[in-house]
Design an enzyme around this catalytic site. Structure first.
Site, PDB file in Angstrom:
ATOM      1  N   ASP A  32       0.800  -1.233   0.000  1.00 56.58           N
ATOM      2  CA  ASP A  32       0.000   0.000   0.000  1.00 56.58           C
ATOM      3  C   ASP A  32       0.834   1.284   0.000  1.00 56.58           C
ATOM      4  O   ASP A  32       0.318   2.353   0.331  1.00 56.58           O
ATOM      5  CB  ASP A  32      -0.949   0.012   1.207  1.00 56.58           C
ATOM      6  CG  ASP A  32      -2.034  -1.056   1.099  1.00 56.58           C
ATOM      7  OD1 ASP A  32      -2.276  -1.519  -0.033  1.00 56.58           O
ATOM      8  OD2 ASP A  32      -2.627  -1.426   2.124  1.00 56.58           O
ATOM      9  N   HIS A 169      11.944  -7.066  -4.348  1.00 56.42           N
ATOM     10  CA  HIS A 169      13.135  -7.310  -5.173  1.00 56.42           C
ATOM     11  C   HIS A 169      13.124  -6.552  -6.503  1.00 56.42           C
ATOM     12  O   HIS A 169      14.172  -6.317  -7.100  1.00 56.42           O
ATOM     13  CB  HIS A 169      13.305  -8.813  -5.426  1.00 56.42           C
ATOM     14  CG  HIS A 169      12.418  -9.360  -6.507  1.00 56.42           C
ATOM     15  ND1 HIS A 169      11.061  -9.576  -6.337  1.00 56.42           N
ATOM     16  CD2 HIS A 169      12.675  -9.729  -7.795  1.00 56.42           C
ATOM     17  CE1 HIS A 169      10.545 -10.055  -7.443  1.00 56.42           C
ATOM     18  NE2 HIS A 169      11.499 -10.160  -8.350  1.00 56.42           N
ATOM     19  N   HIS A 220      19.408  -2.418 -11.246  1.00 54.08           N
ATOM     20  CA  HIS A 220      18.056  -2.266 -10.709  1.00 54.08           C
ATOM     21  C   HIS A 220      17.945  -2.904  -9.320  1.00 54.08           C
ATOM     22  O   HIS A 220      17.111  -2.499  -8.504  1.00 54.08           O
ATOM     23  CB  HIS A 220      17.011  -2.839 -11.677  1.00 54.08           C
ATOM     24  CG  HIS A 220      16.917  -4.327 -11.689  1.00 54.08           C
ATOM     25  ND1 HIS A 220      17.588  -5.114 -12.594  1.00 54.08           N
ATOM     26  CD2 HIS A 220      16.228  -5.191 -10.904  1.00 54.08           C
ATOM     27  CE1 HIS A 220      17.309  -6.382 -12.374  1.00 54.08           C
ATOM     28  NE2 HIS A 220      16.497  -6.462 -11.352  1.00 54.08           N
ATOM     29  N   ARG A 340      12.563 -21.677 -19.545  1.00 58.31           N
ATOM     30  CA  ARG A 340      13.214 -20.393 -19.768  1.00 58.31           C
ATOM     31  C   ARG A 340      13.636 -20.246 -21.230  1.00 58.31           C
ATOM     32  O   ARG A 340      13.455 -19.192 -21.845  1.00 58.31           O
ATOM     33  CB  ARG A 340      14.440 -20.271 -18.852  1.00 58.31           C
ATOM     34  CG  ARG A 340      15.148 -18.934 -18.967  1.00 58.31           C
ATOM     35  CD  ARG A 340      16.464 -18.965 -18.235  1.00 58.31           C
ATOM     36  NE  ARG A 340      17.015 -17.625 -18.114  1.00 58.31           N
ATOM     37  CZ  ARG A 340      18.260 -17.367 -17.734  1.00 58.31           C
ATOM     38  NH1 ARG A 340      19.076 -18.351 -17.453  1.00 58.31           N
ATOM     39  NH2 ARG A 340      18.699 -16.126 -17.623  1.00 58.31           N
ATOM     40  N   GLN A 349      13.462 -13.147 -27.678  1.00 59.91           N
ATOM     41  CA  GLN A 349      14.385 -13.040 -28.802  1.00 59.91           C
ATOM     42  C   GLN A 349      13.678 -12.852 -30.136  1.00 59.91           C
ATOM     43  O   GLN A 349      14.321 -12.812 -31.182  1.00 59.91           O
ATOM     44  CB  GLN A 349      15.273 -14.289 -28.890  1.00 59.91           C
ATOM     45  CG  GLN A 349      16.396 -14.333 -27.883  1.00 59.91           C
ATOM     46  CD  GLN A 349      17.342 -15.489 -28.164  1.00 59.91           C
ATOM     47  OE1 GLN A 349      17.310 -16.088 -29.228  1.00 59.91           O
ATOM     48  NE2 GLN A 349      18.207 -15.795 -27.213  1.00 59.91           N
TER      49      GLN A 349
END
Length: 551
Positions: A32, A169, A220, A340, A349
């Site tokens: 929140d 994360h 990041h 993956r 790709q």
């Protein structure tokens, strides 16, 4: 309840991937905040949405899913551990318990000394017994808590920290997710480096050098830590805020566990394998986004994270506590990486996705001077407002404040985005696989070299860059190695000892290569496709970097 004494109800979230999931009240408080709500406006798969209309999911729901899976894995690891069953693990936990008892006693003694020093310099001598009693009571409660957790693999506080790390994360992701840090930021650094060569010493040069150095080392994950710091101040619940503030350094390590593992704050090294696993790359972040991406792309996934959790357990290997897997589940690990590979081959790709990636980054670079997009990275408050909305901001930008403002670059950026809207995309004039993996650090150097060679051969009269080269590395496991190379497996007969599995013990049909490099070449303004592997620019480039193009 971990981190607090007052009862607060858990909230139920309905998720299309994991069903009805319960979230700890502290996680709800984080959700929140403006820093977390920002993730609603950053698509998980970036430009893939322009090719796969179903890929509209965002970092918001992904982060909630990762927090849920982290909690599930914590529960299962605790369920697998029984005191007295694994002597090596018991010994490790006892060492940790004794060290924590020692640290707690040392801390208490220092607090008593500080209290006496404060009272010696104070006129109010009556407060000393009262404050001392308070310290003694707190110390007693902490000792009791430690004693109760002596034979617990993952304590409630540790488990909650893992879930908070999982939830937070991705707080640091920029617009269009990995496009921002993999493509946009390196090109801004490249541009700043070129500008610095022609600037005399002075304040402006120092500012640009500072910005360049910051962006060169920017990730990041590190930005997620900065956003977490800012997020704490926006939590009104005092218990929740105090808990996160107390454990924020540990949570940051869980998000970005770089460096020597022995230097981490928590000696339970396996905890750093749950959210972002640097040991072998198998973590709950990947488990959620593989499942979520496949669901929205319409691609089948054979990996079942619930089954993985049921066979995961902590063992002591090479003196460290590690998350290990049952030997019969090795094929399931390969399924994870096959999933993956499918996502990357069919979506990430995709030549059209790559073209749109390149166009959006070109537009961001052109608009950077006016909108100061890269400068937002240096200010967490400004970064909080940086989302995928930047696309529409550029597309609909109008000169409002400054009549003398140079809008030539913004107009060029708008033209590029309008081309995306009308499907007038950059043309992929060449596609091939390379037989060599080029490192991330020098990848842009190789791209730029080939762009210059192609420009000189095919578009020497053009005033602007005509070619865009993309070198895309795809690796299974850790750095393109066999996924199971850095993983340990236990057997049904001996679940307290885990060892490596040799390839011959798994299957004779395993592939020998677990990475590949793909080359995309785009023309921006021409549809000509007269480039071949035998042309002089391509041939000279391949010879220089000792690589071959697939036929």
């Amino acid at each position: 309840m971990a981190g607090g004494t007052s009862y607060q109800p858990y909230k139920i979230f309905n998720d299309p991937i994991h069903g009805s999931i319960e979230m700890h009240p502290y996680l709800v408080r984080i959700i929140d905040t403006p820093e977390f709500q920002r993730l609603r406006y950053i698509r998980q798969m970036g430009s893939v949405y322009f090719v796969y209309p179903g890929a509209s999911h965002n970092r918001f729901e992904h982060s909630i899913g990762v927090a849920h899976l982290a909690g599930e894995l914590v529960q299962q690891l605790n369920r697998r551990y029984h005191h007295g069953e694994d002597t090596e693990l018991d010994k490790k936990l006892q060492e940790i318990h004794e060290e924590r008892m020692k640290e707690l006693t040392t801390k208490h003694e220092k607090e008593l000394v500080q209290l006496k020093q404060q009272d010696a310099s104070s006129d109010n001598q009556e407060s000393e017994p009262r404050e001392q009693c308070k310290l003694e009571e707190e110390h007693k409660n902490q000792l009791q808590k430690l004693e109760a957790e002596q034979h617990v693999l993952i304590t409630k506080d540790e488990g909650l920290c893992v879930q908070i790390g999982a939830l937070c994360h991705d707080l640091g992701h920029g617009p269009f997710s990995h496009q921002f840090d993999d493509l946009f930021i390196p090109k801004v650094v490249e541009k700043l480096s070129a500008e610095l060569e022609g600037i005399p010493d002075g304040e402006m040069k120092r500012e640009k050098e500072t910005k360049k150095n910051t962006l060169e080392n920017w990730t990041h994950e590190e930005q997620s830590g900065s956003m977490l710091e800012m997020l704490i101040g926006n939590i009104s619940d005092t218990e929740c805020r105090a808990f996160i503030d107390t454990h924020k350094d540990f949570i940051k390590e869980l998000i970005d566990p770089r460096g020597e593992i022995r230097n981490f704050k928590n000696p339970k090294t396996f905890l750093y394998e749950i959210v972002s696993n640097k040991r072998n790359g198998i973590d709950v972040d990947k488990m959620d986004y593989f499942s979520r991406d496949c669901y929205h792309l319409g691609i089948e996934s054979n990996f079942n994270c619930g089954r993985f959790f049921k066979f995961a357990r902590v063992c002591v290997c090479d003196g460290e506590m590690q998350i290990c897997m049952r030997d019969k589940e090795v094929g399931h690990i390969y399924d994870l990486y096959q999933t993956r590979n499918n996502i990357h081959q069919k979506a990430c790709q995709h030549k059209v996705v790559s073209a749109i990636d390149t166009m959006i980054v070109d537009a961001l670079l052109l608009a950077d001077k006016t909108l100061n997009i890269s400068g937002s990275v240096l200010d967490a408050t400004k970064y909080r407002g940086l989302t995928d909305a930047i696309y529409q901001n550029i597309l609909n930008y109008e000169k409002i404040k400054c009549e003398t403002e140079d809008l030539s670059n913004i107009k060029k950026a708008q033209e590029i985005l309008k081309r995306i809207e009308s499907r007038d995309l950059y043309t992929c004039v060449y596609y091939s696989r390379l037989d060599a993996t080029l490192g991330i650090k020098n990848k842009r150097e190789h791209e730029q070299d080939l762009e210059e060679r192609l420009q000189a051969k095919y578009a020497s009269e053009a005033k602007e860059k005509e070619f865009a080269v993309r070198i895309i590395n795809l690796a299974s496991g850790k750095k393109g190695e066999d996924p199971i190379k850095h993983m340990k497996f236990y057997s049904k007969q001996n679940h307290c000892t885990a060892e490596k599995l040799e390839r011959t013990e798994v299957s004779q049909l395993l592939p020998n290569v677990f990475s590949e490099t793909v080359l995309h070449i785009f023309r921006k303004n021409s549809k000509k496709t007269d480039i071949s592997a035998e042309s002089s620019p391509m041939n000279d480039w391949c010879q220089k970097y000792k690589c071959k193009l697939s036929k």
